[in-house]
Design an enzyme around this catalytic site. Structure first.
Site, PDB file in Angstrom:
ATOM      1  N   ASP A 222     -58.173 -38.150  17.517  1.00 27.50           N
ATOM      2  CA  ASP A 222     -58.330 -38.542  18.917  1.00 27.50           C
ATOM      3  C   ASP A 222     -59.827 -38.476  19.197  1.00 27.50           C
ATOM      4  OD1 ASP A 222     -58.563 -38.661  21.686  1.00 27.50           O
ATOM      5  OD2 ASP A 222     -56.706 -37.563  22.060  1.00 27.50           O
TER       6      ASP A 222
ATOM      7  N   ARG B 286     -47.284 -60.583  26.344  1.00 26.57           N
ATOM      8  CA  ARG B 286     -46.975 -59.276  25.745  1.00 26.57           C
ATOM      9  C   ARG B 286     -47.374 -59.256  24.272  1.00 26.57           C
ATOM     10  NH1 ARG B 286     -42.270 -58.502  23.800  1.00 26.57           N
ATOM     11  NH2 ARG B 286     -41.103 -59.475  25.481  1.00 26.57           N
TER      12      ARG B 286
ATOM     13  N   LYS C  28     -61.122 -43.225  29.746  1.00 27.32           N
ATOM     14  CA  LYS C  28     -62.256 -42.316  29.907  1.00 27.32           C
ATOM     15  C   LYS C  28     -63.592 -43.047  29.705  1.00 27.32           C
ATOM     16  CE  LYS C  28     -58.770 -39.594  30.421  1.00 27.32           C
ATOM     17  NZ  LYS C  28     -58.192 -38.785  29.353  1.00 27.32           N
TER      18      LYS C  28
ATOM     19  N   TYR D 293     -55.215 -32.504  23.780  1.00 28.63           N
ATOM     20  CA  TYR D 293     -54.857 -33.033  25.089  1.00 28.63           C
ATOM     21  C   TYR D 293     -53.417 -32.596  25.391  1.00 28.63           C
ATOM     22  CZ  TYR D 293     -54.058 -36.178  28.923  1.00 28.63           C
ATOM     23  OH  TYR D 293     -53.760 -36.687  30.155  1.00 28.63           O
TER      24      TYR D 293
HETATM   25  C1  LIG Z   1     -56.911 -38.511  28.841  1.00 24.86           C
HETATM   26  C2  LIG Z   1     -56.708 -38.221  27.412  1.00 24.86           C
HETATM   27  C3  LIG Z   1     -55.557 -38.655  26.738  1.00 24.86           C
HETATM   28  C4  LIG Z   1     -54.426 -39.384  27.443  1.00 24.86           C
HETATM   29  O1  LIG Z   1     -54.828 -40.625  27.897  1.00 24.86           O
HETATM   30  P1  LIG Z   1     -54.215 -41.343  29.217  1.00 24.86           P
HETATM   31  O2  LIG Z   1     -55.048 -42.589  29.303  1.00 24.86           O
HETATM   32  O3  LIG Z   1     -54.389 -40.407  30.356  1.00 24.86           O
HETATM   33  O4  LIG Z   1     -52.788 -41.625  28.933  1.00 24.86           O
HETATM   34  C5  LIG Z   1     -55.461 -38.365  25.391  1.00 24.86           C
HETATM   35  N1  LIG Z   1     -56.414 -37.679  24.735  1.00 24.86           N
HETATM   36  C6  LIG Z   1     -57.519 -37.239  25.364  1.00 24.86           C
HETATM   37  C7  LIG Z   1     -58.528 -36.473  24.593  1.00 24.86           C
HETATM   38  C8  LIG Z   1     -57.716 -37.490  26.715  1.00 24.86           C
HETATM   39  O5  LIG Z   1     -58.800 -37.033  27.336  1.00 24.86           O
END
Ligand SMILES: *Cc1c(COP(=O)(O)O)cnc(C)c1O
Length: 377
Positions: free
Chosen positions: A175, A51, A200, A103
């Protein structure tokens, strides 16, 4: 005299590795949850308990820190865990400015969880810097940007935003999930923190969840994020880290190829009579195209949204007719996806009911364009 250990004991000992000079080309997956202590009490390379740190996680974090030009990176078990860690690093009464097209789970997170913890939140149109300036208060400590935004692909001028955050000593978080470091480096543009859903483009194959926080400086705030990672424990497994690290090796090739196809598809759809509007920062018609030109490189991303002429039914009919675009949420992987965004985001969403969000994959672009042509007939 030492007696010979019995079967069970030998079985356990017998598979403990003492191979030291192995040089695998592909990184092994270190599933071990704990690491042996040296007789003097120290740990090799400081690996003590998984962890706290794990070889696969360290490899992943070092890689992403480099690619985002940051000093330090912390990996999490999902993008939302990364976002949570950033907000958990603040304190009761702190004020955060969020964009109105982010998001969507970040809104649920701030209202369901952090509101109870006394976090003060204002939502503004982040592409309008006057609104951002107007929202700043004495207790404002953080501005959150997401550019291109989700799902309307609005562009925020990161450099302009840093002129505001620097004057007021505010932390700027970006982000950077959609552009990935291949297309945009917010830390180089002056942001303090970058976060990613590595689910992603980093992972790139729709088979792993992950998130990360990259800081421009390995400062006191980085220590706080590190403590949250270790002590709240939303860490990714070694296998997850390994999958994401493997994705990184082809990140540049995938993102540039997907971006090129998305741009072609955007141009095709913009000229189509059944499409009302295409939201894509690479198009000259995009209201903030000039900012995208300035702050993005290698193209404008593999995500676009289209407003289909008509209503929700017309939009979902088109989505159902597509054969090479799977109707599913998420984005950034090798297969193309399409999504009626409003039905996922719920009734409070500002997303138009005839908007379809498209994640362009690595299929041949002729097949993708032909698919839209037949679906729009
Ligand atoms: C998918 C996404 C998130 C959240 O991420 P998870 O891996 O689904 O928890 C945050 N910001 C953006 C722009 C995303 O596309």
């Amino acid at each position: 005299m030492k007696s010979k250990p019995k079967f069970e004991t030998r079985a356990i000992k017998s598979i403990q590795s003492d191979l030291t000079n192995v040089k695998p080309v592909s990184t092994p997956i270190y599933l071990s949850s704990t690491f042996e202590r040296n007789p003097d009490g120290s740990y090799e390379d400081n690996f003590q308990y998984s962890r706290g740190d794990n070889p696969n996680r360290r490899i992943l974090e070092n890689s992403i820190a480099q690619l985002e030009n940051g000093e330090v990176c912390f990996a999490f078990s999902s993008g939302m865990a990364a976002i949570s860690a950033i907000l958990q690093s603040l304190k009761t009464g702190d004020h955060v400015i969020l964009p109105d097209d982010a998001y969507y789970n970040i809104y649920a997170l701030t209202t369901d969880v952090f509101d109870r913890w006394g976090l003060d939140v204002t939502i503004v149109d982040m592409s309008d810097l006057k609104q951002v300036k107007g929202a700043i208060k004495d207790n404002t400590v953080m501005i959150w940007a997401e550019t291109p935004s989700n799902p309307q692909l609005k562009i925020t001028d990161i450099q302009e935003l840093t002129t505001i955050t620097k004057t007021h000593n505010i932390i700027l978080v970006v982000d950077n999930t959609w552009p990935s470091p291949v297309l945009q480096n917010p830390l180089t543009l002056g942001a303090n923190i970058v976060m990613h859903s590595t689910t992603k483009y980093f992972g790139g194959h729709s088979d792993v969840l992950g998130g990360c926080v990259v800081l421009r400086e390995n400062n006191e705030h980085a220590n706080r994020i590190h403590s949250i990672q270790k002590n709240m424990g939303a860490v990714p497994s070694p296998f997850d880290c390994w999958l994401i690290a493997r994705g990184i090796q082809t990140l540049h090739l995938r993102v540039t190829a997907q971006t090129k196809s998305a741009h072609e598809l955007a141009l095709y759809l913009e000229a189509h009579p059944k499409i009302d509007q295409v939201l894509y920062p690479g198009l000259k018609s995009h209201p903030q195209h000039h900012i995208a030109v300035k702050q993005m490189k290698n193209g404008y991303g593999a995500m676009l949204s289209v407003i289909v002429k008509g209503d929700q039914q017309n939009a979902t009919d088109v989505s159902n007719k597509l054969e090479h675009f799977t109707a599913a949420t998420s984005l950034g992987a090798v297969e193309s996806l399409v999504e009626h965004r409003l039905s996922v985001e719920g009734p409070d969403s500002k997303t138009p009911d005839n908007l379809l969000r498209i994640s362009v994959g690595l299929e041949n672009i002729d097949d993708l364009i032909n698919d839209w042509q037949q679906a729009l007939k």
